[in-house]
Design a protein around this motif. Structure first.
Motif, PDB file in Angstrom:
ATOM      1  N   TYR A  25      58.818  -2.039 -64.475  1.00 26.99           N
ATOM      2  CA  TYR A  25      59.464  -1.015 -63.647  1.00 26.99           C
ATOM      3  C   TYR A  25      59.801  -1.672 -62.325  1.00 26.99           C
ATOM      4  O   TYR A  25      58.942  -2.307 -61.705  1.00 26.99           O
ATOM      5  N   ASP A  85      57.752  -2.392 -70.424  1.00 26.66           N
ATOM      6  CA  ASP A  85      56.736  -1.876 -69.500  1.00 26.66           C
ATOM      7  C   ASP A  85      56.998  -2.282 -68.055  1.00 26.66           C
ATOM      8  O   ASP A  85      56.214  -1.966 -67.170  1.00 26.66           O
ATOM      9  N   PHE A 105      49.707  -4.653 -72.010  1.00 24.60           N
ATOM     10  CA  PHE A 105      50.738  -3.927 -72.754  1.00 24.60           C
ATOM     11  C   PHE A 105      50.991  -4.534 -74.140  1.00 24.60           C
ATOM     12  O   PHE A 105      51.147  -3.803 -75.119  1.00 24.60           O
ATOM     13  N   THR A 115      64.185  -0.302 -65.638  1.00 23.06           N
ATOM     14  CA  THR A 115      62.984  -0.376 -66.463  1.00 23.06           C
ATOM     15  C   THR A 115      63.355  -1.175 -67.702  1.00 23.06           C
ATOM     16  O   THR A 115      64.408  -0.964 -68.291  1.00 23.06           O
ATOM     17  N   TYR A 156      56.667   6.646 -66.755  1.00 27.44           N
ATOM     18  CA  TYR A 156      57.903   6.509 -65.992  1.00 27.44           C
ATOM     19  C   TYR A 156      58.366   7.824 -65.391  1.00 27.44           C
ATOM     20  O   TYR A 156      58.966   7.836 -64.315  1.00 27.44           O
ATOM     21  N   ASP A 211      54.080  -3.856 -64.070  1.00 26.05           N
ATOM     22  CA  ASP A 211      53.965  -3.831 -65.522  1.00 26.05           C
ATOM     23  C   ASP A 211      52.602  -3.262 -65.893  1.00 26.05           C
ATOM     24  O   ASP A 211      51.748  -3.058 -65.035  1.00 26.05           O
ATOM     25  N   LEU A 217      55.158   5.293 -72.236  1.00 27.43           N
ATOM     26  CA  LEU A 217      56.146   4.879 -71.235  1.00 27.43           C
ATOM     27  C   LEU A 217      56.875   6.076 -70.643  1.00 27.43           C
ATOM     28  O   LEU A 217      57.115   6.130 -69.435  1.00 27.43           O
ATOM     29  N   ASN A 218      57.218   7.056 -71.481  1.00 26.70           N
ATOM     30  CA  ASN A 218      57.910   8.241 -70.982  1.00 26.70           C
ATOM     31  C   ASN A 218      57.037   8.991 -69.970  1.00 26.70           C
ATOM     32  O   ASN A 218      57.507   9.387 -68.900  1.00 26.70           O
TER      33      ASN A 218
END
Length: 125
Positions: A76, A74, A34, A71, A54, A30, A50-51
């Motif tokens: 993953y 935040d 965040f 996901t 990730y 994470d 995030l885009n």
């Protein structure tokens, strides 16, 4: 988020049985602070953060041959040794974790302008 071979079987109309894996390594991560970042900036900045992050992590899953599970916000999650068992699952996930920490430094906190920091937790069985 299904493994390709499972998705292909389902597309062909075949039924797929659940698999069982005796050994694997799971990683959760994470973004540090965040919640504070979200409180201090516009939602579109969070989407971009995030885009960007990730996309970098997704490329690393291919490099280290591990499977992205999910996901959520935040968080993953990846797993090594699934869906194709391998004895090097822990090594692959550990290298992925190092790579993701480096990749996260390329993503800037929209509030402070400083690099994002990720927290990594894993479990090997």
């Amino acid at each position: 988020m299904l493994p390709r071979h499972i998705a292909n079987q389902l597309k062909e109309g075949n039924s797929v049985k659940a698999g069982e894996f005796e050994v694997c390594t799971i990683l959760f991560s994470d973004v540090v602070t965040f919640t504070s970042i979200c409180a201090a900036c516009e939602p579109i900045h969070i989407v971009h953060l995030l885009n960007s992050m990730y996309s970098k992590f997704d490329r690393l899953t291919s490099i280290h041959d591990i499977y992205k599970v999910e996901t959520i916000g935040d968080a993953y999650m990846v797993v090594g040794g699934v869906p194709i068992p391998t004895g090097s699952h822990a090594h692959r996930v550990a290298n992925f974790a190092l790579g993701m920490r480096i990749a996260a430094r390329e993503v800037l906190n929209p509030v402070t302008g400083q690099p994002i920091q990720v927290r990594v937790m894993n479990q090997a069985n």
